[in-house]
Each structure stands twice: as structure tokens, then as C-alpha cells.
Scaffold this motif. Structure first.
Motif: not given
Length: 87
Positions: A39-56
């Protein structure tokens, strides 16, 4: 955004989060079982994708089924990006 671009961004995010090279992901790779996300690495991955893709992403709307495999996650990202209101 096309699937290939999302998978490349996912590989980059996973490389950062897992601190090891992640390349050549295929659609059937399971994020938790094969790549050993938690769950922690999943959230970190989502935060990284928020930065790179503009994913919200609203954490309250996350569904475990969306994180089953690279294919299901790519579908999730495409749908989320399509449904986002442009800033």
C-alpha cells in the motif's frame, strides 16, 4: 494519452519507488504479486504519476481491482485522465 506512454511513465515511477530498474512491463504483470508493491509503494507510485502525467487521484475512490495488473492500471489511468477537468 496512449497506453504506451502510460506504461513508460509507470515504469519510470516504479523504478523510482522500488529503487531498482523496472522495464519491459507487459499487460499481464501483476503489480502486487509480481512486482511486490504494497500500500505504501502504491501510494508513492501514484504520487510520482501525479507529477509526471498530471494524474489527480482521490484516494477514497481507489479500487483494488484497478491495481490488479499493468493492463487494469493503465485502463484506470486512461479513464481518470479522460474524466479530469482541465485546469
Amino acid at each position: 494519452m496512449d497506453r504506451e506512454a502510460i506504461v513508460r511513465a509507470l515504469e519510470a515511477a516504479l523504478t523510482d519507488v522500488l529503487e531498482r530498474p523496472v522495464t519491459g512491463l507487459s499487460g499481464e504483470v501483476r503489480l502486487f504479486d509480481d512486482l511486490h508493491l504494497d500500500s505504501t509503494t502504491m501510494l508513492e507510485m501514484l504520487m510520482a504519476l501525479e507529477n509526471s502525467l498530471g494524474l489527480i487521484v482521490d484516494p477514497e475512490e481507489l479500487d483494488a481491482d484497478d491495481f490488479e495488473s499493468v493492463d487494469t492500471f493503465t485502463d484506470f489511468v486512461q479513464t481518470t485522465l479522460r474524466n479530469q477537468v482541465p485546469a
